[in-house]
Write an enzyme that holds these catalytic residues in place. Sequence first.
Site: not given
Ligand code: NAD
Length: 326
Positions: A123, A153, A182
């Site tokens: 979002a 981001y 979120n």
């Molecule tokens: P998170 O940070 O818990 O998970 C992301 C994972 O990616 C982490 O475990 C991290 O270690 C891994 N990572 C980062 N860089 C890396 C690399 N170079 N090599 C291998 N692994 C790597 O985040 P999340 O909340 O589980 O989000 C997952 C996805 O969803 C992300 O792309 C995030 O941008 C997107 N997103 C999440 C939300 C939310 O509310 N949680 C909202 C919008 C978008």
Amino acid sequence: MEKGNKTALVCGAGGFIGSHLVKKLKKEGFWVRGVDLKYPEYSSTEADEFIIGDLRDPLLVSKVIDMPFDEVYQLAADMGGAGYIFSGLHDADVMHNSAMCNLNVVYQSSKVSVKKIFYSSSACIYPEYNQTDPNNPKCSESSAYPAAPDSEYGWEKLFSERMYLSYKRNYGLEVRIARFHNIFGPEGAWNNGKEKSPAAICRKVAEKQDGEEIEIWGDGEQTRSFLYIDECLEAVRRFMDSEFAGPINIGSEEIISINDLARMVMSIAGKELTIKHIDGPLGVRGRKSDNDLIMDVLKWAPSLPLKEGMEKTFNWINEQVTNTKK
Ligand code: NAD
């Protein structure tokens, strides 16, 4: 690997959404490979194979994506809550690290003819100018342009959306792009500087006793909507099974101010606390998912009320707080 099982790769399988997704895919009978810099922090992974590795490294990615998986989920990103994304302190890393992961994963997926790839956008791509009124934010998919995200981001996510769509256009890669709003629930970051507001508020409330004070960034009148993890994954799986490439919102339309969210958590905890407003990184003034498109395309809308998701999340964080004190 048993013959006949569908195969899936989850990039970011050690993270919050990725670790829950692995569990769901396993329940559905997939053979699952996970990859991440780290194992899941709060429970052990259920993946059939788990590779610890850095997706910024093209050599590692060529080893991880070495066969035409039925489904690849690209969730790996350098991300966190407002304190991480909006402070400006991590902008170079956020852009570089996430873009490198996406560049490598989409290139290699196309090269080995992966059947379908999911990309988690956010979002945070939506323009700031449509989110200044806390009671009336506009986040329909078509409102993304002219682009004006309020964070680097968000800009990286927008760039990567376009890259995945370019691979679809030029190389016929089947992509599915979702914009998460979120997502929250148990087993997410809660105390490491990457936690988001629902987890941060649960932690603060869990740590305090009746009559004490918790701190909230800004005046607390900023609004958001939050989607419980199980509902998010249900939408992701339905989306993957559809013919629609996206981008599509996956979120809730139940909007709430941060002050009211804090009051909700206090009532769940049965505590009376006062709120002190302090300066802090905030993000846009108002935001909520617009679910018209997902309703139209997938005939889906979330059904769990925010309060029920927050109860489950509070109970889990309360346990973590209690265990840390021991
Ligand atoms: P998170 O940070 O818990 O998970 C992301 C994972 O990616 C982490 O475990 C991290 O270690 C891994 N990572 C980062 N860089 C890396 C690399 N170079 N090599 C291998 N692994 C790597 O985040 P999340 O909340 O589980 O989000 C997952 C996805 O969803 C992300 O792309 C995030 O941008 C997107 N997103 C999440 C939300 C939310 O509310 N949680 C909202 C919008 C978008």
